[in-house]
Design a protein around this motif. Structure first.
Motif, PDB file in Angstrom:
ATOM      1  N   HIS A  31       0.849  -1.187   0.000  1.00 47.52           N
ATOM      2  CA  HIS A  31       0.000   0.000   0.000  1.00 47.52           C
ATOM      3  C   HIS A  31       0.887   1.240   0.000  1.00 47.52           C
ATOM      4  O   HIS A  31       1.961   1.242   0.616  1.00 47.52           O
ATOM      5  CB  HIS A  31      -0.900   0.028   1.244  1.00 47.52           C
ATOM      6  N   ASN A  62      -4.628  10.112  -0.009  1.00 50.84           N
ATOM      7  CA  ASN A  62      -5.085   8.926  -0.738  1.00 50.84           C
ATOM      8  C   ASN A  62      -4.255   7.732  -0.297  1.00 50.84           C
ATOM      9  O   ASN A  62      -3.091   7.896   0.128  1.00 50.84           O
ATOM     10  CB  ASN A  62      -4.941   9.136  -2.254  1.00 50.84           C
ATOM     11  N   VAL A  63      -4.833   6.580  -0.392  1.00 47.58           N
ATOM     12  CA  VAL A  63      -4.107   5.337  -0.120  1.00 47.58           C
ATOM     13  C   VAL A  63      -4.492   4.344  -1.212  1.00 47.58           C
ATOM     14  O   VAL A  63      -5.684   4.087  -1.434  1.00 47.58           O
ATOM     15  CB  VAL A  63      -4.461   4.750   1.264  1.00 47.58           C
ATOM     16  N   ILE A  64      -3.491   3.818  -1.865  1.00 48.83           N
ATOM     17  CA  ILE A  64      -3.780   2.860  -2.933  1.00 48.83           C
ATOM     18  C   ILE A  64      -2.979   1.591  -2.720  1.00 48.83           C
ATOM     19  O   ILE A  64      -1.995   1.569  -1.975  1.00 48.83           O
ATOM     20  CB  ILE A  64      -3.453   3.447  -4.321  1.00 48.83           C
ATOM     21  N   TYR A 102      -0.305  -2.306   5.784  1.00 46.60           N
ATOM     22  CA  TYR A 102      -1.689  -2.603   6.170  1.00 46.60           C
ATOM     23  C   TYR A 102      -1.748  -3.256   7.548  1.00 46.60           C
ATOM     24  O   TYR A 102      -2.715  -3.092   8.293  1.00 46.60           O
ATOM     25  CB  TYR A 102      -2.299  -3.524   5.112  1.00 46.60           C
ATOM     26  N   ASN A 117       1.967   3.205  11.710  1.00 42.30           N
ATOM     27  CA  ASN A 117       0.561   2.843  11.528  1.00 42.30           C
ATOM     28  C   ASN A 117       0.229   2.779  10.033  1.00 42.30           C
ATOM     29  O   ASN A 117       0.851   3.465   9.202  1.00 42.30           O
ATOM     30  CB  ASN A 117      -0.368   3.890  12.176  1.00 42.30           C
ATOM     31  N   TYR A 118      -0.768   1.965   9.769  1.00 46.50           N
ATOM     32  CA  TYR A 118      -1.330   1.944   8.415  1.00 46.50           C
ATOM     33  C   TYR A 118      -1.972   3.298   8.151  1.00 46.50           C
ATOM     34  O   TYR A 118      -2.717   3.824   8.983  1.00 46.50           O
ATOM     35  CB  TYR A 118      -2.361   0.822   8.320  1.00 46.50           C
ATOM     36  N   ILE A 128      -6.779   8.167   4.922  1.00 44.80           N
ATOM     37  CA  ILE A 128      -6.995   9.540   4.465  1.00 44.80           C
ATOM     38  C   ILE A 128      -7.243  10.448   5.668  1.00 44.80           C
ATOM     39  O   ILE A 128      -8.020  10.118   6.567  1.00 44.80           O
ATOM     40  CB  ILE A 128      -8.181   9.596   3.492  1.00 44.80           C
ATOM     41  N   MET A 165      -4.933  11.273   7.790  1.00 50.03           N
ATOM     42  CA  MET A 165      -3.873  11.090   8.781  1.00 50.03           C
ATOM     43  C   MET A 165      -2.682  11.982   8.431  1.00 50.03           C
ATOM     44  O   MET A 165      -2.582  12.545   7.340  1.00 50.03           O
ATOM     45  CB  MET A 165      -3.448   9.618   8.850  1.00 50.03           C
ATOM     46  N   PHE A 197      -3.009   9.995  13.478  1.00 46.14           N
ATOM     47  CA  PHE A 197      -4.202  10.833  13.380  1.00 46.14           C
ATOM     48  C   PHE A 197      -3.956  12.174  14.070  1.00 46.14           C
ATOM     49  O   PHE A 197      -2.966  12.367  14.789  1.00 46.14           O
ATOM     50  CB  PHE A 197      -5.390  10.132  14.045  1.00 46.14           C
TER      51      PHE A 197
END
Lengths: 581, 121
Positions: free
Chosen positions: B3, B14-16, B39, B63-64, B67, B69, B78
């Motif tokens: 990711h 964004n996270v892809i 992840y 951390n994973y 959006i 963060m 966060f």
């Protein structure tokens, strides 16, 4: 017995009394015997009649004006030449060795033939051409000059027929010459060099060809792909009805493959490109194609340039479909010169994360990732009709796979919203929205409601007013569930692409958590699979799941006593499929 | 399956899901950068998939990412839930200045007094 001799003038007689004089011996007549009629009952019998040197029968000579009655038997036996003369002039002789003489000792020369001189002239000896018969510019001739033995027939100085060691040859004639020729008899056979056919002048007074049919290819539709099978349609003439051999030739790759097909008609045939061709060529290779029909005649050659194949993702096939499954972001590349029509897609965004739990309140389940599909007969998100299929022209198209939203720890806030997945197309990017995060379970405060998204996140439990569930996106998914009661501890599950998230009331116990909203089944890969299921609210027994990768499923909401953290949503997926023409 | 998070001015936008080589050809003219995220990383630890059991995997950036963060070059985190809370530099999770009471009761943070207040479960 008595002989009576009597006589009066002009009536002298010697007669026997019984009518027969039985014997006359050594009678010598003083003058010729003249009789009116010499008769005998059967014959004149004698060993021979010696008539000295002259036999004259009849008044004018030997056998003139006389008809012999009956068979003349026996031999004319002469010890020297036997001559036939007219008026003392020899006309024909047979010499002692059997030679034939004309007008004397004219025996001709060996090989000569007797040629009539017609009614006014004597026959003559003449020499004929031994290997040709000529008249004017027309002849028949036998020729043998070593190994080139042949028989030819010419008319008007032009060879018409030839027989040689190859067989019977008919000299070619153009259509114009044929039509300008002499009147043609039915049954005449020619070789028409204009039409390249053997032709017969038939009963209907038309020239009909019966030469082997020459196949030709006028067009080939379809594409040869480097790496996969395809079907070509050949259009042309004289494919005949069976056993059409289609040859694929590509010299650079040492490809020379022939397959036999049954034409659909005399002018059309379909052929599947064999694996020995498509597995051994590369994009942009020029492949030559020709056919040989059942008359064993080879056609012209048509060339096709092999096309590359679309790339990107994990490529599989199912039936006639070629399928690209993008489990991670990538590029869908349609090679130059290619257009893909009726492309079907499935686009699933990342699922939302489950909300965390605190103070005995369940977090809401994460909403599933929005789902959009154009697969014919399938159901798109929010139980809508499938979208329109897409045409892709050559180019590179971005494919984005959204990640699942983060599951939140206890008391930390909403579950994270999943991120969008997208498929770029010539007419714009088709986007599915990430699933909404589930609300955070807590007595009071912010972050209790579900977040909006492709599918809405479930609202969390709280002691205060029931928080709102997240909404889904039209055409992508449903809204999340809600708690039915204040302070019950139960939260709502995440919405799914095929159904709302479930509402829940009452206290939380084993097996009583709200089950996530339904997903949707889709068979774009050839096998049915379910995508975009909403996140559950974690049961009292603590069964809590993240959304599975590449499903778009929402993550489960947390529950304080066992697994207070919400789970992350599953990542999305993009799948496209099409049928190569 | 990796990711990546798009970080613009310290914020995840964004996270892809993508592999590293995707970025060899991926053209993104918008500001920001793509940062790999894990992840299965939470609180600076790596967990087995779908569990709360730490495994031998290597945690990545605390951390994973999600959006909204933040990313400070070390880890994803966060926003602070309360201004008084302190970012734990190990977990990159916000800790209250006073630990949550471990007496079996339920509490809620009251920022006005910067303390936990008991609530009814």
């Amino acid at each position: 017995m008595a002989i009576v001799i009597s006589g009066v003038n002009n009536n002298d007689k010697i007669t026997a009394a019984d009518g027969n004089i039985d014997l006359l011996s050594a009678v010598n007549y003083a003058s010729p015997i003249t009789v009116t009629d010499l008769t005998a009952s059967n014959k004149i019998s004698s060993k021979f009649i010696d008539v000295n040197t002259t036999i004259q029968l009849g008044v004018s000579g030997v056998a003139t004006a006389t008809t012999f009655v009956g068979n003349l038997t026996g031999n004319v036996n002469q010890t020297s030449n036997l001559l036939l003369q007219i008026a003392g002039s020899e006309k024909f002789r047979i010499a002692s060795s059997g030679q034939l003489g004309i007008g004397g000792a004219n025996y001709g020369t060996a090989g000569q033939v007797l040629t009539s001189g017609g009614s006014g002239s004597a026959a003559t000896w003449s020499t004929i051409n031994s290997d040709a018969i000529n008249e004017g510019n027309t002849k028949a001739e036998v020729i043998d000059s070593g190994s080139d033995g042949r028989f030819i027939v010419e008319t008007d100085g032009v060879q018409r027929i030839r027989v040689d060691s190859n067989g019977l040859g008919i000299t070619s004639t153009t259509t114009a010459a044929r039509n300008a020729g002499v009147g043609t008899a039915i049954g005449t056979i020619i070789f028409n060099s204009t039409d390249n056919k053997l032709q017969l002048y038939a009963n209907d007074l038309n020239w009909r060809g019966f030469s082997p049919a020459d196949p030709s290819i006028s067009n080939i539709s379809g594409t040869i792909y480097a790496g996969t099978a395809s079907t070509l349609t050949l259009t042309g003439n004289n494919f005949m009805i069976s056993n059409l051999q289609v040859r694929f030739l590509q010299n650079t790759r040492s490809v020379d493959v022939t397959v036999t097909v049954t034409p659909s008609s005399d002018t059309s045939a379909s052929v599947t490109v064999p694996a020995t061709v498509y597995n051994n060529i590369q994009a942009n290779d020029v492949v030559s194609i020709s056919v040989t029909n059942s008359d064993n005649v080879v056609s012209n050659t048509v060339t096709l340039t092999a096309s590359g194949l679309p790339t990107g993702g994990n490529i599989t096939t199912s039936g006639s479909y070629r399928i690209h499954s993008f489990l991670s972001s990538g590029t869908f590349v349609v090679p130059s010169g290619m257009t893909l029509n009726n492309v079907e897609y499935l686009i699933v965004a990342g699922g939302g994360g489950g909300g965390g739990s605190a103070q005995g309140h369940q977090g809401g389940g994460g909403g599933a990732g929005g789902l959009r599909t154009s697969v014919v007969g399938a159901t798109s998100g929010a139980n809508s009709s499938p979208e329109s299929r897409v045409t892709f022209t050559a180019g590179s198209y971005n494919v984005t796979i959204g990640g699942g939203g983060i599951g939140r720890a206890s008391g930390a806030g909403y579950g994270g919203t999943g991120t969008n997945s997208g498929l770029a197309t010539p007419s714009g990017t088709i986007t599915s929205n990430g699933g909404g995060g589930g609300g955070m379970g807590q007595n009071n405060g912010a972050s209790r409601g579900g977040l909006n998204g492709g599918c809405g996140g479930g609202a969390a439990s709280s002691d205060q007013s029931i928080p709102a569930a997240g909404s889904g996106t039209a055409g992508q998914g449903f809204l999340g569930g809600q708690p039915l009661n204040q302070g019950s501890g139960s939260g709502g599950s995440g919405g799914g692409a095929g159904g709302n998230g479930n509402d829940k009331g009452g206290s939380v116990g084993t097996g009583t958590g709200a089950v996530g909203g339904l997903g949707l089944s889709n068979s774009i890969t050839g096998s049915a699979a379910t995508y975009s299921v909403g996140g559950d609210c974690t049961d009292f027994d603590g069964v809590s799941n993240t959304g599975a990768a590449n499903t778009g499923d929402g993550g489960d909401g947390g529950y304080t006593h066992t697994t207070p953290s919400g789970r992350s949503g599953g990542s999305g997926i993009v799948i496209v499929r099409y049928i190569l023409s | 399956m990796a990711h990546y998070a798009k970080v613009v001015d310290g914020k995840v936008t964004n996270v892809i899901v993508a592999e590293a080589e995707y970025f060899d050809t991926f053209v993104d003219d918008s500001p920001g950068e793509w940062i790999q995220t894990s992840y299965n990383t939470r609180g600076g630890k790596h967990y087995a998939p779908n569990s709360d059991t730490e495994d031998s995997g290597t945690p990545l950036r605390k951390n994973y990412a999600g959006i909204g963060m933040n990313y400070d070059g070390v880890g994803f985190y966060f926003d602070a839930p309360y201004s008084s809370w302190i970012l734990n530099k190990t977990t990159y999770i916000w800790d209250p200045p006073i630990a949550y009471p471990n007496d079996g009761n339920s509490y809620q943070w009251d920022e006005s007094i910067t303390s936990w207040v008991a609530t009814t479960d």
